[in-house]
Design a protein around this motif. Structure first.
Motif, PDB file in Angstrom:
ATOM      1  N   GLU A 262      28.877  -9.290 -42.631  1.00  0.00           N
ATOM      2  CA  GLU A 262      30.009  -8.833 -43.423  1.00  0.00           C
ATOM      3  C   GLU A 262      30.008  -7.308 -43.488  1.00  0.00           C
ATOM      4  OE1 GLU A 262      30.395 -10.956 -47.214  1.00  0.00           O
ATOM      5  OE2 GLU A 262      31.110  -9.063 -48.033  1.00  0.00           O
ATOM      6  N   TRP A 263      28.837  -6.762 -43.729  1.00  0.00           N
ATOM      7  CA  TRP A 263      28.735  -5.307 -43.822  1.00  0.00           C
ATOM      8  C   TRP A 263      29.146  -4.664 -42.502  1.00  0.00           C
ATOM      9  CZ3 TRP A 263      26.802  -0.936 -41.733  1.00  0.00           C
ATOM     10  CH2 TRP A 263      26.790   0.215 -42.550  1.00  0.00           C
ATOM     11  N   ALA A 264      28.594  -5.226 -41.415  1.00  0.00           N
ATOM     12  CA  ALA A 264      28.849  -4.640 -40.095  1.00  0.00           C
ATOM     13  C   ALA A 264      30.345  -4.654 -39.781  1.00  0.00           C
ATOM     14  CB  ALA A 264      28.082  -5.409 -39.026  1.00  0.00           C
ATOM     15  N   LEU A 265      30.982  -5.734 -40.117  1.00  0.00           N
ATOM     16  CA  LEU A 265      32.402  -5.851 -39.833  1.00  0.00           C
ATOM     17  C   LEU A 265      33.205  -4.853 -40.674  1.00  0.00           C
ATOM     18  CD1 LEU A 265      33.243  -7.801 -37.701  1.00  0.00           C
ATOM     19  CD2 LEU A 265      34.133  -9.310 -39.457  1.00  0.00           C
ATOM     20  N   GLU A 312      24.710 -25.160 -36.751  1.00  0.00           N
ATOM     21  CA  GLU A 312      24.293 -24.206 -35.724  1.00  0.00           C
ATOM     22  C   GLU A 312      25.484 -23.809 -34.860  1.00  0.00           C
ATOM     23  OE1 GLU A 312      20.797 -22.772 -34.937  1.00  0.00           O
ATOM     24  OE2 GLU A 312      21.465 -23.022 -37.002  1.00  0.00           O
ATOM     25  N   SER A 313      26.299 -24.790 -34.565  1.00  0.00           N
ATOM     26  CA  SER A 313      27.462 -24.531 -33.729  1.00  0.00           C
ATOM     27  C   SER A 313      28.394 -23.540 -34.417  1.00  0.00           C
ATOM     28  CB  SER A 313      28.168 -25.854 -33.442  1.00  0.00           C
ATOM     29  OG  SER A 313      29.540 -25.648 -33.250  1.00  0.00           O
ATOM     30  N   GLU A 314      28.572 -23.731 -35.706  1.00  0.00           N
ATOM     31  CA  GLU A 314      29.441 -22.837 -36.440  1.00  0.00           C
ATOM     32  C   GLU A 314      28.841 -21.427 -36.516  1.00  0.00           C
ATOM     33  OE1 GLU A 314      31.376 -23.526 -40.685  1.00  0.00           O
ATOM     34  OE2 GLU A 314      31.837 -25.039 -39.168  1.00  0.00           O
ATOM     35  N   ARG A 315      27.535 -21.401 -36.740  1.00  0.00           N
ATOM     36  CA  ARG A 315      26.853 -20.116 -36.824  1.00  0.00           C
ATOM     37  C   ARG A 315      26.959 -19.360 -35.499  1.00  0.00           C
ATOM     38  NH1 ARG A 315      22.507 -16.841 -38.434  1.00  0.00           N
ATOM     39  NH2 ARG A 315      21.075 -17.073 -36.687  1.00  0.00           N
ATOM     40  N   ARG A 316      26.766 -20.118 -34.421  1.00  0.00           N
ATOM     41  CA  ARG A 316      26.857 -19.519 -33.096  1.00  0.00           C
ATOM     42  C   ARG A 316      28.234 -18.897 -32.895  1.00  0.00           C
ATOM     43  NH1 ARG A 316      25.445 -19.810 -27.506  1.00  0.00           N
ATOM     44  NH2 ARG A 316      27.329 -20.164 -26.294  1.00  0.00           N
ATOM     45  N   GLU A 317      29.235 -19.685 -33.239  1.00  0.00           N
ATOM     46  CA  GLU A 317      30.611 -19.237 -33.082  1.00  0.00           C
ATOM     47  C   GLU A 317      30.857 -17.968 -33.904  1.00  0.00           C
ATOM     48  OE1 GLU A 317      32.136 -20.989 -30.988  1.00  0.00           O
ATOM     49  OE2 GLU A 317      34.278 -20.544 -31.190  1.00  0.00           O
ATOM     50  N   GLN A 318      30.430 -18.010 -35.147  1.00  0.00           N
ATOM     51  CA  GLN A 318      30.641 -16.887 -36.057  1.00  0.00           C
ATOM     52  C   GLN A 318      29.986 -15.607 -35.557  1.00  0.00           C
ATOM     53  OE1 GLN A 318      32.145 -16.277 -39.180  1.00  0.00           O
ATOM     54  NE2 GLN A 318      33.362 -18.038 -38.545  1.00  0.00           N
ATOM     55  N   ARG A 323      30.439 -10.268 -33.359  1.00  0.00           N
ATOM     56  CA  ARG A 323      29.903  -9.219 -32.479  1.00  0.00           C
ATOM     57  C   ARG A 323      30.958  -8.807 -31.456  1.00  0.00           C
ATOM     58  NH1 ARG A 323      23.857 -11.632 -32.558  1.00  0.00           N
ATOM     59  NH2 ARG A 323      23.334 -10.661 -34.548  1.00  0.00           N
ATOM     60  N   ALA A 324      31.714  -9.782 -30.997  1.00  0.00           N
ATOM     61  CA  ALA A 324      32.781  -9.449 -30.048  1.00  0.00           C
ATOM     62  C   ALA A 324      33.846  -8.588 -30.730  1.00  0.00           C
ATOM     63  CB  ALA A 324      33.411 -10.722 -29.497  1.00  0.00           C
ATOM     64  N   GLU A 325      34.073  -8.847 -32.004  1.00  0.00           N
ATOM     65  CA  GLU A 325      35.058  -8.033 -32.714  1.00  0.00           C
ATOM     66  C   GLU A 325      34.584  -6.597 -32.881  1.00  0.00           C
ATOM     67  OE1 GLU A 325      35.748 -10.514 -36.107  1.00  0.00           O
ATOM     68  OE2 GLU A 325      37.462 -11.483 -35.144  1.00  0.00           O
ATOM     69  N   THR A 423      33.527  -5.942 -21.319  1.00  0.00           N
ATOM     70  CA  THR A 423      32.802  -7.097 -20.796  1.00  0.00           C
ATOM     71  C   THR A 423      32.216  -7.925 -21.936  1.00  0.00           C
ATOM     72  OG1 THR A 423      32.186  -5.599 -19.034  1.00  0.00           O
ATOM     73  CG2 THR A 423      31.125  -7.747 -19.042  1.00  0.00           C
ATOM     74  N   GLN A 424      31.610  -7.235 -22.897  1.00  0.00           N
ATOM     75  CA  GLN A 424      31.022  -7.950 -24.032  1.00  0.00           C
ATOM     76  C   GLN A 424      32.070  -8.750 -24.796  1.00  0.00           C
ATOM     77  OE1 GLN A 424      28.652  -5.866 -26.931  1.00  0.00           O
ATOM     78  NE2 GLN A 424      27.602  -4.711 -25.335  1.00  0.00           N
ATOM     79  N   ALA A 425      33.189  -8.096 -25.068  1.00  0.00           N
ATOM     80  CA  ALA A 425      34.218  -8.749 -25.877  1.00  0.00           C
ATOM     81  C   ALA A 425      34.809  -9.952 -25.147  1.00  0.00           C
ATOM     82  CB  ALA A 425      35.314  -7.747 -26.235  1.00  0.00           C
TER      83      ALA A 425
END
Lengths: 644, 440
Positions: A262-265, A312-318, A323-325, A423-425
């Motif tokens: 949250e902070w990073a975003l 885990e799936s949700e966490r992975r997605e999040q 990070r892509a954002e 590329t990352q995004a």
């Protein structure tokens, strides 16, 4: 405190704990949403009465204290500033402590009433608290209350549209904090938070307790910062608002009160504010911090792990998404830096102005020699980071410049960083599943190329960069469902048309630069024409997309497509007249098409006078061409007649 | 529950019930249609049929023209959204009526129209028509497909053969929604339900069979006062209010960045109106700008995700769709505040259609070249007129004209070497070029 019997004291503590628990209760029924809060209020009132009665028993110094109650009701302005540090009883005197205790209960009663939407009653309690504190000097026992009560009054008055009043309370809170911290640095260890006076017995270690109260105090001030950010935002003081958001983030980090993602975003978002203001140093710092702090959120769960469990799936997605954002925020940083540099360096026809370039380079050297202390101070004030993150943030910052690139190598360095984030995004925002996001990233990538091409002196290579843009956008533009992605396709069409146009110009410049002979060779002509036709094709596709399902052109162009549509017409007109051909009949055809499009622009603006303002220059030129082009057309006709 | 179907000039009069509120303000809002359906005995009473004739029919005609159509109802809980959209067995609402008539059209054009029915609760998507064990699957994922547009992954599609089946399907979905409500008190007023009909039309275009696909989305929105389950926590407070909790810091920063981006790109008129203002259509401002060539604007990316609802209705709120919004309000003075906010929202919603703009390079060069050409043409015209004063330019049959023009022509071509050696930026004079190649 000593005068209270320990049993009585314990009873008060228990009551207070109960009241706190009730206040936080979330289990109230829908039809009685404040049930717990009303119960808490009762308990707080009882505590208040007990404290009052004790006060009567051991009121040695009460004479001065009681007089406060007879004061006239004051206007809701926070007049306390200097005097809170100079006048009144000392905070740790018995009278001061009593006032603080009563004040704290008044404060909780105030918050309680506000929570139950009884604002005036809430205000009254909060002002009672203010009055009690007025009689005291700021000290470690009450400073937290000084801040808390003003935070609440700030919220209260902001809610009544009295932003200036709110501002007054909050700025005083800010002042009190800063002044207090300046005077009390050494005494920090002895921080007391007044509410903790009551819960003290419940903690096992006095050390825990001290740390806890210290944190509460600091958090109260973090909130003051956040509220001021909003007040300034509402007052339209955007820059100050941003500074206070920045401070809020800084404090969250320092006090270790944040969730990494949250902070990073939030930091990444703030960077976007700085970027729109052209403040790249601040933007870069926010972004670097965002990247580093987002790393604290942990590893992305593997795909295998994600398939095992839903969480885990949700966490992975999040994690991947956020990070892509952040990567996308970085892309915008690089892109704007390149585009700003271009604006800075281009001459009146969009080419690199070398004189200007030299001038800016000289200025840059001067600046570097005399980097001012002031500048450094500004940088330091903005720094994010705790000891363990500080270095990683700094090293990330070093990887990309925050000054406008002035030459190709600098521009290329920024381009490459941007491309890396592209590329990352894209790894997360894939075409399948995230069409719009994916294309937005591609558009940025294309724009990065465009920015870089400006610095490239070799026309051949510049042309290749534009070719890369075409290659990444063209297939998408063609494959996308025309109905669902109408708007995004329009943008792509326009960009493709312009890119082809650009390539066409470059090809011609190249040919002319190389041609010592009298003519362009056939190959070049073919190439030129095909680029020209491609450009026409995409402009036309754009124009067709404005038609109704039956293929009819709209009578009236919507405001948001008005200019693009007329510009597209104008440019099609121009392009048709540029096609090179040897057959007069075809040439005539092209010129007629050209004329037709110039006419459209002129006629549309005649029928819709309000449109003229949007395309002033284009209209003026179109009108001229409508007058003059027939001359050229007639000439060809005449020549054809002569040849026959 | 007195149903209120509504959407035209509404006068909001705070004075009607002085006991509740002493407001003296008289507010007026204008809409396209306005219905009063409190009392069937009232002369102004609007029946379900009447509403359908106005709104439902335009939904169907929009779809048959190839547009995506979206119809949604917005308003306070209890003001009649579900009544309007779904209706009661005695007084069926828009959705079943559209289903019925639609089915009739469908028989004529012979096409398949799969339907789906979903619910969004707490940002999670649930299939209301999923049968059997798959029912348990927690939340469906919302995705975007290059061909199919925005869609819900694994959402069941149901093709029905007659009207009765269509109605059964609808009822099944509604029943599923109600089941959920018993677990979560008041869930139905907090969840959005979307019933979607895919409408495929087979046509012949240039003697080739072609298909037009359009979607009808019928949306029963959650109660306006609690559309967002984090209503108090995550919603950005309006006006000058201050958000208490730091949880909202992200929203405050997003708003700062967004405002700053808009003000830097605000040269073009009205560009602000098209950006969502954080409410339902709060799509992050796509990095798109208005025209007006150049300017010092900078575009940024605001990592603020759309809600699932916004995402799903993306194409409905975009340019190529027809959207009908029904705002439902209660006549009670107790609801003054909610009614006011509903009406404000509805009036505002007209503007918050998501319209990204087309980016445009400032093409100074092109304009300069064209000016040069115009000058050349003008001077040619001048020399032409000097040599040939009488005949008008447009007189194409003038015999002399051709010769004069040809002479002119030859003169121009003689200048070709000069042209070739001009610095490259100025060389693309079309006036000369085509002629030049022709003569070679």
């Amino acid at each position: 405190m000593a005068s209270l019997g320990s049993d009585v004291w314990r009873a008060i503590c228990d009551k207070f704990t109960n009241a706190q628990n009730l206040t936080e209760s979330r289990n109230d029924p829908e039809n009685d949403p404040f049930r717990s809060k009303y119960k808490a209020r009762e308990l707080l009132r009882e505590i208040y009465c007990s404290l009052k009665s004790f006060e009567a028993v051991d009121g040695e110094e009460d004479s001065s204290g009681e007089s406060g109650d007879q004061r006239p009701i004051e206007p809701p302005v926070d007049g306390q500033r200097e005097d809170v540090f100079g006048q009144g009883f000392s905070g740790d005197s018995p009278a001061g402590l009593r006032a603080a205790k009563l004040g704290a209960i008044e404060y909780y009663l105030g918050v309680n009433h506000i929570d139950t939407e009884e604002l005036s009653a809430g205000q009254e309690h909060l002002m009672n608290c203010m009055k009690l504190l007025e009689r005291c000097r700021v000290s470690s026992e009450n400073v937290s209350l000084f801040i808390h009560v003003r935070n609440q009054l700030g919220i209260l008055w902001a809610g009544r549209d009295e932003t200036e009043t709110a501002q007054g309370f909050l700025e005083t809170a800010e002042y009190i904090y800063q002044r207090y911290m300046k005077e009390q640095t050494l005494a920090l260890v002895f921080f007391f938070y007044v509410s903790s006076l009551y819960s003290a017995r419940l903690t096992h270690s006095p050390f825990d307790f001290l740390q806890f109260s210290f944190l509460r105090f600091e958090l109260a001030y973090t909130h003051t910062m956040y509220y001021l950010a909003q007040v300034y935002k509402n007052l339209g003081e955007t820059e100050r608002a941003a500074t206070y958001c920045h401070t809020t983030l800084q404090r969250q980090l320092k006090l270790n009160q944040f969730s990494p993602m949250e902070w990073a975003l939030n930091a990444a978002t703030l960077s976007q504010y700085y970027i729109t203001k052209g403040r790249y140093m601040e933007g870069r710092h926010c972004l670097s911090a965002a990247t580093v702090i987002s790393g604290l959120a942990g590893e992305v769960p593997s795909e295998a792990a994600a398939q095992e469990s839903e969480t885990e799936s949700e966490r992975r997605e999040q994690l991947r998404q956020k990070r892509a954002e952040i990567a996308r925020c970085w892309i915008k940083y690089c892109l704007n830096l390149l585009q700003d540099a271009k604006k800075l360096l281009e001459d009146n026809i969009g080419e690199l102005d070398t004189d200007r370039q030299e001038e800016l380079k000289r200025a840059r050297r001067r600046e570097e020699e005399e980097e001012e202390e002031e500048e450094k101070g500004r940088k330091n004030a903005l720094l994010f980071g705790s000891e363990d993150t500080f270095d990683s943030i700094a090293s990330l910052e070093e990887k990309v410049n925050c000054l406008s690139p002035l030459e190709f190598t600098e521009a290329r360095a920024i381009f490459l960083v941007g491309q890396n984030y592209v590329t990352q995004a894209k790894e997360f925002f894939q075409m399948d599943g995230y069409v719009t996001d994916h294309i937005e990233i591609l558009q940025d990538h294309s724009a990065l190329f465009r920015g870089l091409a400006f610095f490239e002196e070799d026309l051949e290579r510049r042309c290749k960069m534009h070719k890369r843009r075409v290659d990444m956008l063209e297939p998408i533009c063609i494959d996308l469902n025309a109905q669902y992605y109408l708007l995004i396709r329009r943008q792509l069409m326009f960009e493709l048309a312009e890119t082809y146009n650009e390539m066409m110009d470059l090809k011609l410049s190249l040919a002319n630069r190389q041609a010592d002979t009298q003519s362009l060779d056939n190959h070049t002509i073919k190439k030129f024409n095909s680029l020209c036709s491609a450009s026409i094709k995409y402009f036309q596709m754009f124009l067709d997309s404005l038609c109704s399902p039956e293929g009819k052109l709209p009578e009236h162009l919507e405001e948001e497509v008005l200019r693009p549509a007329l510009v597209a017409r104008f440019r099609v007109a121009r392009l048709y007249s540029r096609l090179i051909c040897s057959l007069p009949s075809i040439q005539l055809d092209n010129l007629n098409k050209s004329l037709e499009n110039y006419k459209y622009v002129a006629q549309y603006c005649e029928a819709h006078p309000e449109a003229a303002a949007a395309v002033e220059t284009e209209l003026e030129l179109s009108k001229e061409m409508v007058d003059l082009l027939p001359l050229k057309i007639n000439r060809i006709k005449a020549r054809m007649a002569l040849n026959n | 529950m007195p149903p209120q179907i509504f959407s035209s000039a509404i006068t909001l009069d705070g004075r009607t019930d002085g006991a509740v509120d002493s407001r003296e303000k008289l507010l007026e809002f204008c809409f396209d249609y306005c219905y009063w359906s409190v009392d069937p005995a009232d002369p102004h009473y609007a029946s379900q049929e009447e509403v359908f004739q106005d709104l439902g029919v335009s939904v169907l005609s929009g779809a048959s023209e190839g547009y995506n159509v979206c119809l949604f109802a917005y308003g306070q809980t209890g003001s009649g959204k579900t009544y309007t959209m779904m209706g009661t067995p005695d007084s069926i609402g828009l959705t079943p009526r559209i289903c019925q008539v639609h089915h009739w059209i469908q028989d004529v054009v012979f096409s398949l129209c799969p339907r789906s029915f979903l619910e969004i609760y707490n940002e999670r998507v649930r299939d209301l028509l999923r049968q059997g064990e798959q029912k348990k699957r927690a939340s469906l994922r919302v995705r975007e497909h290059p061909e199919k547009g925005p869609y819900v992954q694994d959402l069941s599609q149901h093709v029905v053969s007659d009207c009765k089946q269509a109605m059964d399907l609808l009822e099944e979905g509604i029943a599923n929604r109600i089941t959920a409500a018993t677990h979560n008190h008041d869930a139905s007023s907090r969840s959005h339900a979307i019933f979607t009909i895919q409408y495929t039309q087979a046509t012949l275009e240039n003697n080739l069979p072609s298909e037009t696909v359009s979607k009808i989305n019928l949306v029963d929105l959650a109660g306006s006062e609690r559309a967002d389950p984090h209503y108090c926590r995550d919603r950005l407070t309006e006006g000058s209010n201050i958000n208490k909790s730091l949880v909202t810091l992200g929203i405050v920063i997003s708003a700062l960045a967004q405002n700053s981006q808009m003000s830097s790109s605000c040269q073009s008129i009205n560009s602000m109106a098209s950006e969502g203002d954080g409410s339902m259509v709060g799509s992050h401002s796509s990095s798109l700008s208005g025209g007006g060539g150049g300017g010092g604007r900078r575009h940024c990316f605001i990592p603020y995700r759309d809600s699932v609802l916004t995402w799903l209705l993306k194409d409905s709120l975009g340019g190529n769709s027809k959207t009908i919004m029904i705002a439902t309000v209660s006549p009670s003075a107790n609801s003054y505040n909610e009614t006011l906010s509903t009406l404000r929202y509805a009036a505002h919603a007209r503007n918050i259609v998501n319209k990204p703009r087309v980016n445009e390079d400032a093409n100074v060069r092109l304009i300069r070249e064209l000016r040069e050409e115009i000058d050349r043409l003008k001077s040619m015209l001048l020399s032409f007129e000097m040599r040939n004063p009488s005949p008008s330019l447009s007189d194409e049959r003038d015999g002399n004209l051709s010769e004069i023009v040809l002479q002119n022509e030859l003169k121009v071509t003689q200048g070709r070497h000069r042209w070739l050696h001009l610095p490259d930026r100025q060389c693309s004079s079309q006036l000369i070029k085509p002629v030049f190649f022709h003569l070679i």
